[in-house]
Design a protein around this motif. Structure first.
Motif, PDB file in Angstrom:
ATOM      1  N   GLY A   1       0.827  -1.203   0.000  1.00  0.00           N
ATOM      2  CA  GLY A   1       0.000   0.000   0.000  1.00  0.00           C
ATOM      3  C   GLY A   1       0.862   1.254   0.000  1.00  0.00           C
ATOM      4  N   ILE A   2       0.198   2.381  -0.019  1.00  0.00           N
ATOM      5  CA  ILE A   2       0.904   3.669  -0.072  1.00  0.00           C
ATOM      6  C   ILE A   2       1.808   3.865   1.152  1.00  0.00           C
ATOM      7  N   LYS A   3       1.324   3.433   2.324  1.00  0.00           N
ATOM      8  CA  LYS A   3       2.118   3.585   3.544  1.00  0.00           C
ATOM      9  C   LYS A   3       3.428   2.804   3.435  1.00  0.00           C
ATOM     10  N   GLU A   4       3.369   1.567   2.955  1.00  0.00           N
ATOM     11  CA  GLU A   4       4.571   0.734   2.817  1.00  0.00           C
ATOM     12  C   GLU A   4       5.533   1.327   1.780  1.00  0.00           C
ATOM     13  N   LYS A   5       4.975   1.864   0.718  1.00  0.00           N
ATOM     14  CA  LYS A   5       5.818   2.461  -0.327  1.00  0.00           C
ATOM     15  C   LYS A   5       6.549   3.696   0.204  1.00  0.00           C
ATOM     16  N   ILE A   6       5.816   4.535   0.915  1.00  0.00           N
ATOM     17  CA  ILE A   6       6.425   5.744   1.489  1.00  0.00           C
ATOM     18  C   ILE A   6       7.489   5.359   2.505  1.00  0.00           C
ATOM     19  N   GLU A   7       7.206   4.370   3.336  1.00  0.00           N
ATOM     20  CA  GLU A   7       8.195   3.928   4.327  1.00  0.00           C
ATOM     21  C   GLU A   7       9.459   3.385   3.659  1.00  0.00           C
ATOM     22  N   THR A   8       9.278   2.626   2.590  1.00  0.00           N
ATOM     23  CA  THR A   8      10.428   2.073   1.869  1.00  0.00           C
ATOM     24  C   THR A   8      11.287   3.176   1.291  1.00  0.00           C
ATOM     25  N   ILE A   9      10.665   4.141   0.644  1.00  0.00           N
ATOM     26  CA  ILE A   9      11.414   5.265   0.084  1.00  0.00           C
ATOM     27  C   ILE A   9      12.079   6.081   1.175  1.00  0.00           C
ATOM     28  N   ALA A  10      11.348   6.370   2.240  1.00  0.00           N
ATOM     29  CA  ALA A  10      11.906   7.164   3.333  1.00  0.00           C
ATOM     30  C   ALA A  10      13.123   6.483   3.952  1.00  0.00           C
ATOM     31  N   LYS A  11      13.057   5.175   4.116  1.00  0.00           N
ATOM     32  CA  LYS A  11      14.154   4.440   4.742  1.00  0.00           C
ATOM     33  C   LYS A  11      15.329   4.233   3.779  1.00  0.00           C
TER      34      LYS A  11
END
Length: 150
Positions: free
Chosen positions: A134-144
């Protein structure tokens, strides 16, 4: 790349990262100070190379070869260019080319073009940072992965 490549169906064979001595010096001092960057200062330049190194590391996450193009200006010293080349290779760049297009026009881009073709012919294993989720997982992956978030 995760968005554009998925939508277009196209994937790159190479990442060309353009850098200038002056821009990295500004990263090294943290502010725009024309007087400070108008003279050779390898210490400030080396500090600023941290920014370049992070960009190289980020591009390597996609499985791409990275070619650093040093956009040379007439006032850049040989010592500055040498330091930039060294730091680029240490950070994982596959090659470095000095582009003197500003001073010499198209002729000044020959080294860059030749190295780009050579790296493209070598091939790569392009990959995305994330698959599904989902969008949350994608944002977390990019952020990390890209920004180093905890």
């Amino acid at each position: 790349m995760d968005i554009k490549c998925r939508e277009s169906g196209l994937t790159p064979d190479l990442a060309v990262l353009v850098a200038t001595v002056k821009s990295l010096m500004m990263h090294g001092i943290g502010i725009y100070d024309k007087k400070a960057i108008d003279q050779e200062n390898l210490e400030i330049l080396e500090k600023g190379c941290g920014n370049l190194q992070k960009h190289i590391q980020n591009l390597k996450l996609f499985g791409l070869p990275v070619l650093v193009a040093i956009n040379r200006f007439p006032e850049d010293s040989e010592a500055e260019l040498s330091l930039l080349k060294e730091k680029s290779i240490q950070a994982g760049a596959d090659d470095v080319a000095v582009a003197e297009i500003f001073d010499k026009g198209g002729e000044g881009g020959t080294e860059l073009a030749e190295k780009a073709v050579k790296l493209c012919q070598r091939g790569c294993c392009f990959n995305f940072l994330y698959e599904g989720g989902g969008i949350k997982e994608k944002i977390e992956t990019i952020a990390k992965k890209i920004y180093g978030a905890g």
